[in-house]
Design a protein around this motif. Structure first.
Motif, PDB file in Angstrom:
ATOM      1  N   ASN A   3       0.843  -1.195   0.000  1.00 64.41           N
ATOM      2  CA  ASN A   3       0.000   0.000   0.000  1.00 64.41           C
ATOM      3  C   ASN A   3       0.877   1.243   0.000  1.00 64.41           C
ATOM      4  OD1 ASN A   3      -2.514  -1.137  -0.051  1.00 64.41           O
ATOM      5  ND2 ASN A   3      -2.565  -1.420   2.173  1.00 64.41           N
ATOM      6  N   ILE A   6       0.954   6.555   3.894  1.00 67.82           N
ATOM      7  CA  ILE A   6      -0.002   7.606   4.245  1.00 67.82           C
ATOM      8  C   ILE A   6       0.691   8.664   5.094  1.00 67.82           C
ATOM      9  CG2 ILE A   6      -0.828   6.326   6.265  1.00 67.82           C
ATOM     10  CD1 ILE A   6      -3.557   7.581   5.819  1.00 67.82           C
ATOM     11  N   ARG A  30       1.939   2.906   6.339  1.00 70.57           N
ATOM     12  CA  ARG A  30       1.261   2.706   5.060  1.00 70.57           C
ATOM     13  C   ARG A  30      -0.244   2.730   5.249  1.00 70.57           C
ATOM     14  NH1 ARG A  30       4.652   1.450   1.253  1.00 70.57           N
ATOM     15  NH2 ARG A  30       6.769   1.002   1.929  1.00 70.57           N
ATOM     16  N   ARG A  31      -0.914   2.950   4.165  1.00 68.77           N
ATOM     17  CA  ARG A  31      -2.376   2.966   4.242  1.00 68.77           C
ATOM     18  C   ARG A  31      -2.894   1.585   4.628  1.00 68.77           C
ATOM     19  NH1 ARG A  31      -6.234   3.540  -0.061  1.00 68.77           N
ATOM     20  NH2 ARG A  31      -4.627   4.227  -1.485  1.00 68.77           N
ATOM     21  N   TYR A  67       1.966  13.812   5.092  1.00 69.00           N
ATOM     22  CA  TYR A  67       0.753  13.035   5.318  1.00 69.00           C
ATOM     23  C   TYR A  67      -0.108  13.111   4.079  1.00 69.00           C
ATOM     24  CZ  TYR A  67      -3.869  12.111   7.352  1.00 69.00           C
ATOM     25  OH  TYR A  67      -5.113  11.636   7.621  1.00 69.00           O
ATOM     26  N   MET A  68      -0.482  12.000   3.554  1.00 64.64           N
ATOM     27  CA  MET A  68      -1.270  11.912   2.332  1.00 64.64           C
ATOM     28  C   MET A  68      -0.645  12.747   1.204  1.00 64.64           C
ATOM     29  SD  MET A  68      -4.799  10.779   3.465  1.00 64.64           S
ATOM     30  CE  MET A  68      -6.003  12.043   3.341  1.00 64.64           C
ATOM     31  N   LYS A 164      -8.680   9.045   9.124  1.00 64.65           N
ATOM     32  CA  LYS A 164      -7.894   8.238   8.192  1.00 64.65           C
ATOM     33  C   LYS A 164      -6.763   7.529   8.925  1.00 64.65           C
ATOM     34  CE  LYS A 164      -9.665   9.191   4.110  1.00 64.65           C
ATOM     35  NZ  LYS A 164     -10.950   9.507   4.772  1.00 64.65           N
ATOM     36  N   LEU A 165      -6.336   8.177  10.010  1.00 61.02           N
ATOM     37  CA  LEU A 165      -5.223   7.624  10.776  1.00 61.02           C
ATOM     38  C   LEU A 165      -5.597   7.684  12.251  1.00 61.02           C
ATOM     39  CD1 LEU A 165      -2.280   6.640  10.990  1.00 61.02           C
ATOM     40  CD2 LEU A 165      -1.583   9.024  11.059  1.00 61.02           C
ATOM     41  N   ASP A 194      -9.352   0.655   4.958  1.00 56.02           N
ATOM     42  CA  ASP A 194      -8.280   1.583   4.609  1.00 56.02           C
ATOM     43  C   ASP A 194      -8.004   2.637   5.668  1.00 56.02           C
ATOM     44  OD1 ASP A 194      -7.251   0.505   2.436  1.00 56.02           O
ATOM     45  OD2 ASP A 194      -8.286   1.771   0.971  1.00 56.02           O
ATOM     46  N   SER A 196      -5.740   3.547   8.721  1.00 55.20           N
ATOM     47  CA  SER A 196      -4.487   3.083   9.311  1.00 55.20           C
ATOM     48  C   SER A 196      -4.537   3.284  10.828  1.00 55.20           C
ATOM     49  CB  SER A 196      -3.306   3.887   8.778  1.00 55.20           C
ATOM     50  OG  SER A 196      -3.402   3.983   7.385  1.00 55.20           O
TER      51      SER A 196
END
Lengths: 522, 415
Positions: A3, A6, A30-31, A67-68, A164-165, A194, A196
């Motif tokens: 992946n 991220i 990673r994602r 980040y991203m 997302k994280l 997805d 993390s």
């Protein structure tokens, strides 16, 4: 299939006056990955997470956070939250008197025409709760939930912000086995969506079970980072890099020489102080020999703590019946003071709320359960107090420059040593240790284990309550299992293993381990 | 700075308020044209505030256990009134009337202690009730009229120590004796402490630091001995002041060196942890509330002695002065923190403010306003220091070399 990354934290350095808390630390996530961060207390894990989440704003540290795909310059937590980074702290931060809905949307209210739209909020809450596997009424007040459920609500709250994280700081330290399993399951589930996770944890078995990558931090440096296959983590490698040396055995060698039975409890019954008629201990009977370490296994809410606190001078619940024999003689213990006098000591599981007065110094804490011993001529004597405290500071290796240091400034392991010192100073015959190693790092754990062995060698009866089964298997001579207030059996160390224990802790007849979650009253 | 620290004994924080007090006295002395530091002013200051300081002794303990007592003014007024009434109407001897008043204090304290300890009602509510009940009671039993008190009580409220011995000392010899005892006691405890410290901690304070400390404190005591003793003939260190000093010694010992004292701090710091250490929390609550009302009755007696009559509004608002003294003295609202000695300094700051502003011709209205701001400022300063970890004003005036270095170079050294 790799992946994409991220998060990249590159060469993070954070300096406090006089201390280099982080020195060129690198972290890559990673994602859809579960990334474990390990390290002893004070190694810099929390500082790193505070840098990431904007508690320490951009500019107060060196290094870059990507980040991203873009560089981040968070000035506060709000900004990192907006970017989809959420932290679940070790101490839960919800308001007990408010409902789940109110807590989840606190500061992020669903507003329609300038007023809060409670119906919509409730509806959304229900969906969020389902995503974390909870089926409870969104109007339930937080105070009615167990710790495990509260943690899930915290995660639901993070999900409501489109996270997302997710960063989890010691997520399972306050959870029982069943709730921990549940939480780890949820993390696996989030991974498929997805999201993390960064998990800070002391529990190597959990890290081994679920993480995809491990980063070990020691003294502000990244000492080891590598991808792993979940279920195939080398625990020894983690330990080696955490402490910088290899610990051959996590539990020190010890051979016990049990003597006579010196502590015997029969048919102990206790009623829940809040719910009339509900028994939290049902005819519990057990005994301990001199020099023996006896473990108590049970899920949280099974009544281990309640049983011990009730025995310890009826500190919890309404006593309904049962007898205590010390060295063959029946004793009547109706107050904590009389329990101490009879030679019982109880080290509570909740160190900060029950074990310590955080505004006291080490010296005042050490003597606080046995003030009689420092009396000279009718008055408390400061010199005797100093001598006693100094003796324990040295013998227990409490890391503090003097005994006049406040206990709130000590690390968890050292605080626990102070609490142990306080109880050793009462010269007990029977020591009840309730989760004595919770939330403390590997090195300090080892010291506490050695201490427990030393106490047993002196002929004391030691009762060890623990939620970590390996700890019980490594330390105890015999292990009692408790399920819903009943003693369901006793096993010799040699015939016990995690599976047998877990089966008895969930009372074979019950299938699975869900029951522990709902029975979680504390 | 290092030397100052050694003389004062390391912990500078506790001296902040003492220093502020000294500054206050000196400023008032200058602005009032030298009328602050006179024998009669200080004699009045002490005997006119002793009763509030007596209340503050008990209030400190109440606040340390995490409670508050609003009823102390009413308890003082009620006990004083009952004392005056039984002495007048039943012809009881004065000492019996005093015992009756003290007994009332104990009974009221037990009553309030029961509500707080056994029923778990917060002290704020319990004593708010007590305040209303007893204030009503005073007016009721006195029919709103002042009642003259036995003349013998004047000694306790506004009396002076006897004159004796040679006249060449130029001052009241009782006061002189007290001063000598105080200096000797201080010197002895300091030297003993130093002697013992070797066997206990293995370290020894330098002798010069101890000697300088004794000389400094001795000089202060000498000055006040002279100030109190050299007033017009027949005056001395006031008797209510002596009662106060004895009570301070007793309560300082109780809070610092008895099991009960430790239990007070333990309960206030963390009730559950205290209970698990064998402290009887209910008993601690009960005794502390009981003691408070006992001291309130004593304060009431001292006040009646001073004003020679018990009035229906005696004691109104005293609780606020007592509470303010405790907080100016650095006690924590959340309980667990505070000392008798600091509370006394806080109380004296209030008393000096009263007296000094009066000397300057500031009216009671504006005095009240200023006292309110002082309370806020003192507590805010304390909170600020706790948050920022700074030790004290002194610490700020004389920063250590190390702290100076760190402040100048926040990134630390690169070595």
């Amino acid at each position: 299939m790799e992946n994409p990354l991220i998060l990249q934290m590159q060469s993070i350095t954070k300096v406090f006056p006089g201390v280099r808390a982080l020195d060129d630390v690198t972290l890559e996530v990673r994602r859809g990955e579960i990334h474990a961060i390990c390290g002893e207390n004070g190694a810099g894990k929390s500082t790193l997470m505070k840098v990431l989440s904007g508690v320490y704003p951009y500019g107060t540290y060196e290094g870059r956070i990507i980040y991203m795909g873009s560089e981040m310059t968070f000035k506060n937590i709000k900004e990192s939250e907006n970017a989809g980074i959420a932290i679940i702290h070790q101490e839960l931060t919800m308001i007990p008197e408010l409902s789940i809905t109110e807590n989840i949307f606190m500061g992020n209210e669903v507003v329609k025409h300038g007023l809060i739209d409670w119906d919509a909020a409730r509806h959304l809450t229900k969906e969020l709760l389902e995503r974390v596997g909870l089926t409870i009424d969104p109007d339930t007040q937080i105070k009615h939930l167990g710790v495990g459920q509260q943690q899930l609500v915290e995660i639901a709250k993070a999900l409501s912000k489109n996270v997302k994280l997710l960063i989890l700081d010691e997520p399972t330290s306050a959870l029982n086995e069943a709730d921990s399993e549940n939480l780890l399951g949820l993390m696996r589930d989030l991974k498929t969506k997805d999201i993390s996770c960064i998990m800070i944890s002391h529990k190597l078995n959990e890290i081994a079970a679920i993480s995809d990558a491990v980063t070990v931090i020691r003294d502000g440096h990244t000492v080891d980072t590598y991808a792993v296959e979940a279920g195939n983590v080398d625990e020894d490698r983690i330990i080696r890099s955490m402490v910088g040396r290899s610990i051959e055995n996590r539990y020190p060698e010890h051979e016990s020489h049990p003597g006579e039975i010196i502590f015997e409890v029969s048919d102990w019954c206790v009623e829940d102080p809040r719910v009339a008629g509900r028994l939290v201990c049902k005819n519990s009977s057990f005994y301990v020999r001199a020099g023996e370490i006896v473990g108590f296994a049970g899920l949280m809410g099974a009544g281990r703590t309640e049983l011990m606190r009730s025995i310890f001078g009826r500190n919890y619940g309404n006593y309904l019946g049962g007898t205590i024999k010390i060295k063959g003689k029946q004793v009547r213990i109706t107050s904590v003071a009389s329990a101490i006098k009879s030679g019982i000591a109880y080290v509570p599981e909740d160190r900060k709320n029950l074990g310590l007065n955080l505004i006291d110094t080490i010296r005042k804490t050490i003597v606080s359960a046995n003030l009689k011993a420092i009396k000279r001529g009718g008055l408390l004597n400061a010199d005797e107090e100093f001598r006693a405290a100094e003796e324990y500071r040295k013998s227990l290796n409490i890391k503090a420059s003097s005994v006049d240091i406040g206990v709130n400034t000590l690390s968890g392991g050292n605080q626990q040593k102070v609490v142990l010192g306080k109880w050793m100073f009462t010269e007990p015959e029977i020591l009840i240790l309730d989760e004595p190693t919770r939330g403390i790092d590997v090195g300090a754990k080892y010291e506490i284990y050695r201490l427990i062995h030393a106490l047993a060698n002196q002929g004391k009866a030691v009762i060890l309550i623990s939620s970590e089964l390996p700890e019980l298997l490594g330390m105890a001579d015999r292990i009692y299992t408790i399920f819903e207030g009943k003693v369901t059996g006793v096993l010799d160390r040699r015939e016990a293993d995690q599976e047998v224990l877990m089966r008895r802790m969930t009372d074979t007849s019950a299938t699975g381990s869900k029951s522990g979650k709902d029975g979680n009253a504390s | 700075m290092k030397y100052i620290k050694q003389v004062l004994g390391g912990d500078l924080r506790q001296y902040t308020m003492v220093l502020a007090l000294a500054a206050l006295i000196i400023i008032f002395n200058i602005t009032s044209g030298g009328r602050m530091l006179t024998s009669s002013n200080f004699q009045n200051l002490l005997s006119g505030n002793a009763y509030v300081l007596v209340l503050a002794l008990g209030m400190l303990m109440v606040i340390v256990i995490g409670q508050i007592d609003l009823s102390v003014g009413s308890v003082a007024g009620f006990s004083g009134m009952v004392m005056a009434l039984v002495a007048r109407d039943f012809n009881l001897p004065w000492w019996l009337a005093v015992l009756v008043a003290l007994a009332i204090g104990v009974i009221v304290g037990a009553w309030q202690g029961l509500w707080v300890a056994k029923l778990g009602i917060p002290g704020f509510i319990t004593t708010l009730g007590g305040m209303m009940i007893l204030r009503g009671g005073v007016i009721w039993i006195s029919k709103s009229i002042s009642v003259p008190a036995p003349a013998e009580l004047k000694l306790f409220g506004a009396g002076y120590l006897p004159e004796w011995g040679p006249a060449f000392t130029g001052m009241n010899n009782s006061t002189l004796l007290l001063g000598i005892i105080a200096i000797a006691a201080f010197a002895l405890t300091q030297l003993q402490k130093r002697a013992r410290s070797v066997s206990v901690t293995g370290t020894k304070e330098p002798l010069w630091a101890v000697v300088v400390r004794i000389i400094l404190v001795g000089a202060v005591i000498c000055y006040f001995t002279w100030l109190f003793g050299s007033g017009r003939p027949g005056t001395s260190f006031p008797v209510p002041g002596l009662i106060l000093v004895i009570l301070i010694i007793i309560y300082h010992t109780i809070t610092e060196r008895t099991k009960f004292g430790r239990h007070i701090y333990a309960v206030g710091g963390n009730k559950s942890a205290a209970a698990l250490s064998g402290v009887n929390v209910q008993r601690t609550y009960f005794l502390t509330m009981l003691n408070m009302s006992f001291l309130a009755a004593l304060a009431g007696i001292m006040f009646v002695g001073r004003s020679t009559a018990a009035g229906p509004s005696d004691g109104a608002g005293w609780e606020m002065d007592a509470i303010a003294s405790v907080f100016i003295g650095g006690a924590a609202v959340s309980g667990g923190i505070g000392t008798i000695l600091a509370t006394m300094v806080g109380g004296i700051v209030m008393a000096v403010l009263n007296s000094g502003l009066m000397l300057m011709g500031v009216g009671a209205d504006r005095t009240q306003v200023i006292k309110g701001f002082v309370l806020l400022a003192a507590v805010a300063f304390d909170v600020y220091n706790k948050v920022h970890g700074r030790s004290s004003i002194i610490g700020r005036l004389f920063p250590d070399k190390e702290t100076k270095l760190n402040e100048g170079n926040p990134a630390g050294s690169d070595s």
